[in-house]
Write a protein that holds these residues in place. Structure first.
Motif, mmCIF file in Angstrom:
data_model
loop_
_atom_site.group_PDB
_atom_site.id
_atom_site.type_symbol
_atom_site.label_atom_id
_atom_site.label_comp_id
_atom_site.label_asym_id
_atom_site.label_seq_id
_atom_site.Cartn_x
_atom_site.Cartn_y
_atom_site.Cartn_z
ATOM 1 N N MET A 1 0.825 -1.185 0.000
ATOM 2 C CA MET A 1 0.000 0.000 0.000
ATOM 3 C C MET A 1 0.869 1.249 0.000
ATOM 4 N N GLU A 2 0.288 2.394 -0.284
ATOM 5 C CA GLU A 2 1.082 3.594 -0.454
ATOM 6 C C GLU A 2 1.311 4.314 0.865
ATOM 7 N N GLU A 3 2.599 4.674 1.156
ATOM 8 C CA GLU A 3 2.928 5.512 2.280
ATOM 9 C C GLU A 3 3.229 6.920 1.839
ATOM 10 N N GLU A 4 3.335 7.130 0.479
ATOM 11 C CA GLU A 4 3.870 8.391 0.014
ATOM 12 C C GLU A 4 2.824 9.369 -0.494
ATOM 13 N N SER A 5 1.524 9.051 -0.398
ATOM 14 C CA SER A 5 0.499 9.934 -0.935
ATOM 15 C C SER A 5 0.485 11.249 -0.179
ATOM 16 N N ASN A 6 0.426 12.397 -0.924
ATOM 17 C CA ASN A 6 0.367 13.715 -0.331
ATOM 18 C C ASN A 6 -0.901 14.412 -0.771
ATOM 19 N N VAL A 7 -1.169 15.570 -0.192
ATOM 20 C CA VAL A 7 -2.392 16.309 -0.485
ATOM 21 C C VAL A 7 -2.107 17.352 -1.530
ATOM 22 N N THR A 8 -2.921 17.400 -2.580
ATOM 23 C CA THR A 8 -2.800 18.408 -3.628
ATOM 24 C C THR A 8 -4.170 18.904 -3.966
ATOM 25 N N SER A 9 -4.249 20.063 -4.593
ATOM 26 C CA SER A 9 -5.551 20.590 -5.017
ATOM 27 C C SER A 9 -6.091 19.769 -6.151
ATOM 28 N N SER A 10 -7.403 19.706 -6.288
ATOM 29 C CA SER A 10 -8.047 18.853 -7.276
ATOM 30 C C SER A 10 -8.421 19.667 -8.502
ATOM 31 N N PRO A 11 -7.799 19.432 -9.672
ATOM 32 C CA PRO A 11 -8.188 20.115 -10.901
ATOM 33 C C PRO A 11 -9.603 19.753 -11.277
ATOM 34 N N ILE A 217 -5.431 -6.168 5.615
ATOM 35 C CA ILE A 217 -4.744 -5.276 4.674
ATOM 36 C C ILE A 217 -4.825 -3.837 5.158
ATOM 37 N N ILE A 218 -5.990 -3.445 5.674
ATOM 38 C CA ILE A 218 -6.152 -2.082 6.200
ATOM 39 C C ILE A 218 -5.214 -1.854 7.383
ATOM 40 N N ILE A 219 -5.156 -2.829 8.289
ATOM 41 C CA ILE A 219 -4.273 -2.720 9.459
ATOM 42 C C ILE A 219 -2.813 -2.637 9.020
ATOM 43 N N ASN A 220 -2.433 -3.497 8.071
ATOM 44 C CA ASN A 220 -1.049 -3.485 7.586
ATOM 45 C C ASN A 220 -0.699 -2.148 6.952
ATOM 46 N N ASP A 221 -1.625 -1.603 6.191
ATOM 47 C CA ASP A 221 -1.398 -0.315 5.531
ATOM 48 C C ASP A 221 -1.241 0.810 6.551
ATOM 49 N N ILE A 222 -2.130 0.837 7.551
ATOM 50 C CA ILE A 222 -2.092 1.892 8.565
ATOM 51 C C ILE A 222 -0.794 1.848 9.364
ATOM 52 N N PHE A 223 -0.420 0.652 9.818
ATOM 53 C CA PHE A 223 0.756 0.564 10.686
ATOM 54 C C PHE A 223 2.067 0.656 9.905
ATOM 55 N N PHE A 227 4.579 3.344 11.448
ATOM 56 C CA PHE A 227 5.962 2.995 11.794
ATOM 57 C C PHE A 227 6.957 3.700 10.875
ATOM 58 N N GLY A 228 6.611 3.783 9.586
ATOM 59 C CA GLY A 228 7.484 4.502 8.667
ATOM 60 C C GLY A 228 7.518 5.987 8.958
ATOM 61 N N PHE A 229 6.373 6.517 9.399
ATOM 62 C CA PHE A 229 6.249 7.954 9.684
ATOM 63 C C PHE A 229 7.157 8.355 10.855
ATOM 64 N N PHE A 230 7.163 7.559 11.917
ATOM 65 C CA PHE A 230 7.897 7.935 13.124
ATOM 66 C C PHE A 230 9.303 7.326 13.214
ATOM 67 N N PHE A 231 9.480 6.129 12.634
ATOM 68 C CA PHE A 231 10.753 5.431 12.852
ATOM 69 C C PHE A 231 11.509 5.098 11.565
ATOM 70 N N THR A 244 9.869 1.850 4.122
ATOM 71 C CA THR A 244 11.058 1.524 4.911
ATOM 72 C C THR A 244 10.946 0.141 5.532
ATOM 73 N N TRP A 245 12.102 -0.402 5.899
ATOM 74 C CA TRP A 245 12.135 -1.686 6.596
ATOM 75 C C TRP A 245 11.447 -1.586 7.952
ATOM 76 N N GLU A 246 11.612 -0.441 8.622
ATOM 77 C CA GLU A 246 10.963 -0.255 9.921
ATOM 78 C C GLU A 246 9.439 -0.319 9.781
ATOM 79 N N GLY A 247 8.920 0.349 8.746
ATOM 80 C CA GLY A 247 7.482 0.296 8.504
ATOM 81 C C GLY A 247 7.015 -1.097 8.141
ATOM 82 N N PHE A 248 7.783 -1.786 7.307
ATOM 83 C CA PHE A 248 7.419 -3.131 6.843
ATOM 84 C C PHE A 248 7.415 -4.121 8.008
#
Length: 420
Positions: A1-11, A217-223, A227-231, A244-248
């Motif tokens: 799942m994606e950890e890298e999605s960011n917020v952008t304006s919607s065309p 899958i939802i739990i795996n994606d969230i955590f 984990f990647g966000f903080f560690f 990251t390996w820490e997130g995985f």
């Protein structure tokens, strides 16, 4: 799942959205070269992204829980809606505005093939359950039986209509684009409907077999994100620089533990574990399968003495849940890696922008597709009995015999039993 999605304006328009996603992806790809550390832990805007992503996740989970509470038919409808959005996002990937203007019916043709495939797949999965639903009404039962009997022929002729439509609309200097769209449409149908057919089959075997894999899958994606966000310090794979390996590893441990605990909780509700044999929406009650009956389990001797329990009740299905959790944490993420590589090949950041902080519907379904297929195969191979049963024989009778033939069979069975 994606950890890298960011917020952008919607065309505002589809063309602008596609250009916007391509622009964003180019910036991301170039950013990998410029930034020495693309990890979330070093991202200056990560907290803003985190809050938007969190709000979207909470809304999605709330909606998901509500639909699950409503039952089998509504979950199936949700899967259908997700399929339509996925197909829309994937169709748009190879769309070219100038060519589409010269081919005004090409979008309608794509959707004709989509709904024909939908009729074929859902017809095969739900036909018997539809027949079981209308057995009390003789007219409806005969109508449904006739449609079931000629279902394959109806779908085939609908496909042939689309095929002829495609051939008759071929235009000079557009052949390459048109055949590319034809091939791309069929690939989308395979990707979308293969996984969805397994998903719907799981739903009617018992909501448990849909809810547990999807939740893992939802739990795996969230955590993985948390984990990647903080560690997160060590990159995992080049296709997704912010994974990251820490997130995985953190997500894997959390998912496996959650699988064991969730199976115990969900397995105690009959309306989640009972299979549905029709398309009604009422609550289900059934005799609990042995998999969902608690059994005593003595903890091994190596458990520390300070642990308060020496024996506990365990549902047998919890051991199967560990296998699902292991797959959800180790193998299913490769669906996300595949999607990341796919997006890089097309130079887009996300498949869509319908979910703030996450991207499109397809961005959320990459790992779910892999997991749904495995859950079905595991269920059919190691759990569901493959022996002949009265219910299976009755299903065959109701599906393949006319009302008169069923009456004749009933009469002959009565005579055979009477003579025995």
């Amino acid at each position: 799942m994606e950890e890298e999605s960011n917020v952008t304006s919607s065309p505002s328009t589809p063309v602008q959205r596609l250009r916007h996603r391509k622009r964003s992806s180019t910036e991301v790809l170039d950013g990998d070269k410029v930034s020495a550390s693309p990890l979330l832990v070093n991202d200056r805007n990560k907290y803003k992204s985190f809050m938007v992503r969190t709000y979207s996740t909470l809304w999605m989970i709330a909606g998901f829980v509500m639909v699950v509470y409503m039952g089998h038919l509504y979950i199936t409808a949700m899967v259908l809606v997700i399929q339509i959005f996925m197909a829309k996002e994937l169709f748009n990937l190879l769309r070219k505005a100038p060519e589409d203007k010269c081919l005004p019916g090409i979008k309608q043709l794509n959707w004709h093939f989509f709904f024909t495939a939908m009729l074929f797949v859902y017809g095969r999965i739900l036909s018997q359950r539809l027949a079981n639903t209308v057995t009390a009404d003789q007219f409806l039962y005969r109508l449904v039986s006739g449609l079931i009997k000629y279902h394959m022929a109806i779908c085939y002729f609908l496909y042939i209509i689309g095929f002829m439509w495609f051939i008759l609309t071929l235009k000079k200097k557009m052949y390459k684009y048109q055949f590319g769209q034809y091939a791309w449409t069929h690939m989308i149908l395979i990707v979308v409907f293969t996984q969805s057919s397994f998903t719907v089959a799981n739903i009617f075997e018992g909501i448990f077999w849909f809810l547990l894999p999807a939740s893992l899958i939802i739990i795996n994606d969230i955590f993985a994100y948390i984990f990647g966000f903080f560690f997160g310090r060590t990159p995992l794979i080049k296709l997704s620089p912010k994974k990251t390996w820490e997130g995985f590893i953190g997500a894997s441990v959390t998912t496996i533990i959650s699988a064991f605990v969730l199976a115990n909780i969900l397995g105690r509700f009959p309306w989640l574990t009972c299979p549905r044999q029709d398309l009604s929406t009422g609550w289900l009650q059934c005799d609990a399968d042995p998999l969902f009956k608690p059994e005593p389990f003595t903890l091994p001797a190596w458990i520390p003495g300070w642990f308060p329990w020496k024996e506990m009740e365990v549902l047998p299905v919890q051991w199967h849940a560990l296998c699902l959790g292991l797959f959800a944490s180790i193998i299913a993420p490769f669906g996300g890696f595949f999607a990341s590589g796919f997006k890089r090949a097309f130079k887009i950041k996300d498949f869509g922008d319908s979910i703030p902080g996450h991207g499109g519907i397809t961005d959320r379904m990459d790992c779910q597709m892999v997991m749904a297929v495995f859950a079905y195969i595991y269920l059919q191979s190691f759990i569901v009995s493959q022996s002949v049963s009265v219910d299976k024989i009755l299903d065959q009778i109701l599906t393949n015999l006319s009302f008169e033939e069923q009456q004749a069979l009933f009469t002959r069975l009565g005579q055979m039993i009477g003579n025995s």
